[in-house]
Design an enzyme around this catalytic site. Structure first.
Site, short mmCIF file in Angstrom:
data_model
loop_
_atom_site.label_atom_id
_atom_site.label_comp_id
_atom_site.label_asym_id
_atom_site.label_seq_id
_atom_site.Cartn_x
_atom_site.Cartn_y
_atom_site.Cartn_z
CB ALA A 95 -2.64 -21.56 -31.61
CG MET A 96 -3.45 -27.85 -34.21
SD MET A 96 -4.30 -28.68 -32.82
CE MET A 96 -3.35 -30.20 -32.73
CD GLU A 97 -2.31 -29.34 -29.38
OE1 GLU A 97 -2.92 -28.28 -29.64
OE2 GLU A 97 -2.86 -30.35 -28.91
CG ASN A 98 -0.25 -29.09 -36.05
OD1 ASN A 98 -1.15 -29.86 -35.75
ND2 ASN A 98 -0.45 -27.97 -36.74
CG HIS B 93 -2.69 -23.45 -24.67
ND1 HIS B 93 -3.72 -23.55 -23.77
CD2 HIS B 93 -2.91 -24.42 -25.59
CE1 HIS B 93 -4.52 -24.54 -24.12
NE2 HIS B 93 -4.05 -25.09 -25.24
CD GLU B 94 -1.64 -23.95 -29.07
OE1 GLU B 94 -1.55 -25.18 -29.25
OE2 GLU B 94 -2.72 -23.40 -28.73
CG HIS C 118 -0.96 -28.56 -26.23
ND1 HIS C 118 -1.59 -29.43 -25.37
CD2 HIS C 118 -1.88 -27.60 -26.53
CE1 HIS C 118 -2.83 -28.99 -25.16
NE2 HIS C 118 -3.02 -27.89 -25.85
CD GLU D 275 -6.45 -28.67 -25.35
OE1 GLU D 275 -5.90 -27.62 -24.93
OE2 GLU D 275 -6.19 -29.17 -26.46
ZN LIG Z 1 -4.70 -26.77 -26.24
#
Ligand SMILES: [Zn+2]
Length: 1038
Positions: free
Chosen positions: A419-422, A454-455, A458, A477
């Site tokens: 995943a990516m936290e945009n 987690h995301e 962020h 992180e």
């Molecule tokens: Zn992360």
């Protein structure tokens, strides 16, 4: 960002890939160690194959870019009225002053290929011209004895972007896009150069104008400098300090098929393939989607507009403000302006997904977007529901509201990371966010939960407050990884994630890696863009999280929380370095009357690699005085003299050592001792004859603790008599410390084996899990030894009684997730795995019966949670027909997770012909996916019957393997460590060294780690194997 294989492998069961839900775990000979340390090879997963393609494209682009550069210069020279320059390859110059974007009809010719790629002949000619310009430019700088600003790894500091207006047109029918970016620049130092990132795009026109004034600034020339991934605009006069300018760039590029930048992906709905475009910019890929200052420190505001066919919808960080429809079926969505933010978590998507939504107490609209069939089935509802609760949790914990009006979660079929936290538009791979409660296992639910926690963390740590530079990526992180456990505890208070599971999954795992002399500090210097991926590793994530947990514990959780609130409030919408955090936390401590210089303490932990082992020795003459000493823990003590920096005096930590004193029925409350010298005396009141000491209470500290033998004996007695006096996490901590201390030679080999003697009474999952993970490397050191069966038998004895008590699970396909007790199921799985892998007869029988039933009925009734164990055990025990049956099932199944455990089960065979056949088949991409081939080779290497085969195969095929994976650094290092980590004879060590001499080929770091590991293995066997067997023999006859 969440790396793919961050925890042990769990069953990724998603509604769309399932016919048979299955546990995705990796098997190996007799030991299907989903839960057994994968530790030596944890690498971020990005896509594997695209990287080779990427390189080829980069090359192609470099050539065409040079060509364009030359043409550009000619155009500039010829241009009288326009500041824009226009590339010949794309036809006549285009007026761009009105900001309109080229529609599909006006796209570059040959769309679908790299845009603007000129004819070969012309290309060569132009390229030469380009080189000349660049050389001249560089010569001028050489005369000044300076590096040209575009050749430096970091952007020059004379300009700062304040605001971007970005207008995009996405052409999904041929996967190209065009864009116009207007960057408002502030000039900090006068310069004729504008240097910003741009990579793998074709720039059509560049214009610079003074803001608020009509006059333009003439562009002399502009060119790409691919080595640093920048685009350089050379002006005919200097930009003036304190004035602001507007830089306009018109460009186009591909919507790539690789999973970085603005990329495409697809899925099948009602038999029809549908496409979507989505972005992944972290860490350095925004520059592939628009020219920008692509370093986290350059925060700016962004106003994005996306033009697309009306059959699609578009998403970005902010909500749509207005949509303008055109008659030809196109629409432009104009998004609201973002707050100040960095480029790496900017995002957009063009797709035809549908969504469900919810609203938080504070009014944040949360939507989950996914393919329509998944939304209809409600597969996103779980994620949506916990996201709402988690935003409320974080807002409450951090006392800083979520910053944007909305948060979209986007479930995409393919993504380079979990995943990516945009900010406001977080992207998840489907397997990490969609969940069907009726067929998902608890561990799958846990995985989904932790990725979301987690995301969301962020959105504050990373998005709202951003690290200044990538060397401190562990700041964001480490926090997000630590909060995975804290946030999950908020959702499931009974699971005790932060106090328990953190130990095995984070602390124990990273200590294995960080115990190598060739480790690296958690803060890593990094400059080159191509190096930045390297910092996203387990040391940053797991050691970062472990250090933060230690900090929270020695500060006290409430003061720590207060400090974080201050840190976020002070630095919101800005950047912060680790010292900013340390200062804020020190101040918070001061407010409650404590004085600790946190920077001084933490610098030792973040700038030094490795970790200490504390030794606590009782004093023979004075009962209440103990001697505490520290040294750096390393597995290969021989590595010390080789590296003088490892010598005794240079490594020192300030260690918050908590200790408690216990006796048969009671343990005291803990006291904290700060240990900062090599050796210190301390007085411990109430230390009587029969009482024992325990250090690092609940393993909150990032270090190991060793004791004198007398104390170890007292602890072992305590565990045997009444283990519950010592807490669950302390039991797990003692086990992990003892096994690893023995492996490194700090402790006699029998101590860890004596510790687990109380296991007939151990009903908690965590100590079993810790033991099973620690036994794994030991088992691999012994599994080809003549006397292996004594070891085997000893372990079986410790497992037998709990195996009998717990029994086998039934197939709980129809049971609801949350009904089942997570801890109980995990415990049962762990015990069955140990029993089957060490040869418990009943366990073998049970596995064989289940396999036979499957073959005869052609119905798979094997309980999901133990499928990998059963398959592997079946293949290793039963005849070739079973192997063929599993092979056939591997081909016929379409469920990704099931396919993977079937493939891994094939590596469990004792038959060397079958193993060889499998190895050879693994390189056939038609049969085994490229990324799975590595798993096949590694798993054969774990099988004692196949270790030498895999090692030989690896050396023979190294050229092929290196060509295939070499550019994906982590794949290669996973392969190298996976094949070599259990080599343990002098002969194998020699072979490894010889092999490296002849063939190194780019994986130098992995190979030096491999040599260190194998040397430590050989050394352990030479020094301790006999000692261990002698003790085992004696112990079994008693
Ligand atoms: Zn992360």
């Amino acid at each position: 960002m969440d790396l793919e294989e961050k925890r042990e492998k769990r069953p990724p069961v998603t509604p769309m890939m399932i016919e048979e839900e299955a546990a995705l775990r990796n098997g190996s000979r007799g030991l299907p160690p989903g839960s057994w340390a994968e530790a030596a090879g944890p690498r971020p997963r990005t896509t594997e194959r695209h990287i080779a393609v990427h390189k080829r494209l980069v090359l192609g682009f470099a050539v065409s870019i040079l060509a364009l550069l030359a043409v550009t210069m000619i155009a500039v020279l010829l241009s009288v009225r326009f500041e824009e320059c226009s590339a010949a390859a794309d036809g006549p110059p285009r007026g761009t002053g009105n900001g309109s974007l080229p529609g599909p009809a006006r796209q570059p010719p040959g769309a679908g290929q790299p845009p603007g790629r000129p004819e070969q002949e012309e290309e060569e000619k132009e390229a030469r011209g380009g080189e000349v310009a660049e050389e001249e430019e560089e010569e001028e700088w050489q005369r000044r004895r300076e590096l040209p600003p575009w050749t430096r790894p970091r952007l020059p500091r004379h300009l700062r972007p304040l605001h971007y207006n970005l207008m995009l047109s996405a052409f999904m029918e041929n996967f190209t896009f065009s864009g116009e970016v207007n960057v408002q620049l502030e000039v900090l130092n006068a310069s004729r150069y504008i240097v910003l990132h741009a990579h793998r795009m074709h720039i059509e026109a560049v214009r610079v104008a003074e803001d608020k004034l009509a006059g333009g600034v003439r562009v002399d020339r502009s060119f790409f400098y691919p080595q640093t991934q920048v685009f350089v605009v050379v002006l005919n006069r200097s930009l003036e300090v304190q004035k602001s300018y507007n830089l306009k760039i018109i460009y186009n590029a591909l919507i790539e098929n690789e999973l970085l930048g603005f990329f495409r992906s697809s899925y099948v709905l009602h038999g029809e393939r549908r496409f979507l475009g989505v972005t992944q910019f972290s860490p350095t890929h925004a520059r592939k989607a628009f020219p920008c200052f692509d370093e986290p420190i350059y925060k700016a505001t962004f106003k994005i507009s996306i033009r697309h066919q009306a059959t699609y919808l578009s998403l970005s960080n902010m909500p749509v403000e207005t949509s303008v429809f055109e008659e030809d079926g196109w629409v432009t969505d104009h998004f609201s302006q973002t707050p100040l933010m960095s480029t790496y978590y900017l995002a957009w998507a063009v797709c035809n997904f549908t969504y469900r939504e919810t609203v938080t107490r504070s009014g944040v609209v949360v939507r989950l977007y996914a393919r329509p069939d998944a939304i209809r089935r409600g597969s996103g509802d779980y994620a949506l529901n916990i996201t709402r609760r988690l935003i409320e949790f974080y807002e409450d914990y951090f006392k800083v509201p979520y910053s944007l009006p909305k948060l979209d979660l986007l479930a995409v079929p393919k993504h380079p990371y979990a995943a990516m936290e945009n900010w406001g538009l977080s992207v998840f791979v489907e397997q990490r966010i969609l969940l069907d409660p009726s067929i998902s296992s608890i561990s799958y639910l846990l995985d989904v939960t932790m990725v979301i926690v987690h995301e969301l963390c962020h959105q504050w740590f990373g998005d709202l407050v951003t690290p200044v530079w990538w060397e401190d990526v562990w700041l964001k992180e480490g926090f997000a990884h630590y909060f995975e456990f804290v946030g999950t505890d908020y959702l499931y208070p009974g699971w005790n994630m932060e106090k328990q599971r953190f130990l095995t999954d984070v602390l124990h795992e990273v200590m294995l890696l960080d115990g190598l002399a060739s480790s690296h500090p958690v803060s890593q210097e990094v400059q080159q863009a191509t190096d930045i991926d390297r910092v996203f590793d387990w040391i940053a994530y797991k050691k970062g999280a472990a250090l933060i947990r230690m900090l929270a514990n020695f500060m006290g959780h409430s003061v720590f929380q207060m400090g974080l609130q201050d840190y976020l409030t002070i630095h919101k919408y800005g950047n912060a370095a680790r010292n900013d955090l340390w200062n804020t936390l020190s101040k918070a401590l001061k407010r409650v009357g404590k004085s600790v210089n946190i920077q001084q303490v933490m610098d030792q932990w973040t700038l030094q690699m490795g970790y200490p082992v504390i030794t606590i020795l009782g004093n023979e003459t004075t009962d209440s005085v103990i001697v505490i000493s520290q040294e750096r823990f390393v597995y290969d003590i021989d590595a010390k003299p080789k590296d003088p920096a490892l010598g005794d005096s240079s490594y020192l930590w300030q260690i918050p050592l908590t200790i408690a004193v216990g006796n048969t029925s009671h343990i005291s409350s803990e006291a904290i001792i700060w240990v900062s010298n090599k050796s210190e005396h301390h007085r411990v009141p109430a230390l009587e004859e029969a009482s024992w000491l325990l250090g690092n209470i609940n393993q909150t500290g990032y270090f190991r603790v060793n004791y004198d033998i007398r104390n170890w004996r007292l602890l072992i007695n305590q565990l045997t008599r009444n283990h519950e006096v010592i807490s669950v996490s302390n039991r797990a901590g003692l086990i992990d410390d003892a096994f690893n201390l023995a492996r490194a030679g700090y402790l006699p080999q029998n101590i860890p084996l004596e510790i687990i003697r109380y296991f007939s009474e151990e009903k908690d999952f965590l100590p079993w899990h810790a033991a099973s993970r620690a036994l794994y490397p030991l088992d691999k050191l012994l599994d080809r030894a003549e006397n292996y069966n004594i070891f085997n038998e000893y372990i079986l004895r410790q497992v037998a009684s709990m195996y009998l008590k717990l029994g086998w699970p039934t197939n709980n396909l129809n049971k609801s997730l949350v009904q089942a007790s997570y801890q109980h199921e995990e415990l049962r799985r762990e015990v069955i795995m140990l029993a089957c892998s060490f040869g418990n007869k009943h366990c073998h029988q049970q596995a064989a019966t289940l396999i036979s039933d499957w073959i005869s009925s052609n119905r798979n009734r094997i309980p999901l949670n133990v499928r990998d164990i059963v398959y592997c055990t079946g293949v290793s025990l039963m005849d070739e027909d079973v192997w063929e049956f599993i092979w056939m099932k591997f081909h016929s199944t379409t469920a990704v997770s099931e396919k993977k455990i079937l493939l891994e089960a094939l590596t469990c065979s004792d038959d060397r012909n079958l193993l060889n056949r499998l190895l050879n088949l693994s390189l056939n991409s038609e049969v085994v996916l490229d990324q799975d081939a590595i798993d096949v080779i590694i798993h054969v290497a774990r099988n004692p019957h196949g270790r030498d085969l895999a090692w030989k195969f690896f050396r023979e095929k190294w050229k092929i393997l290196n060509a295939r994976y070499g550019e994906a650094l982590f794949m290669n290092s996973k392969l190298v460590s996976g094949v070599t980590e259990f080599l343990n004879t002098e002969e194998e060590l020699r072979e490894l060294k010889n092999f490296i001499k002849s063939y190194e080929g780019g994986a130098a770091v992995s190979f030096s780690r491999a040599v260190e590991t194998v040397e430590a293995n050989v050394r352990w066997k030479k020094l301790y194997k006999e000692e261990l067997f002698q003790w085992l023999r004696k112990s079994l006859t008693h």
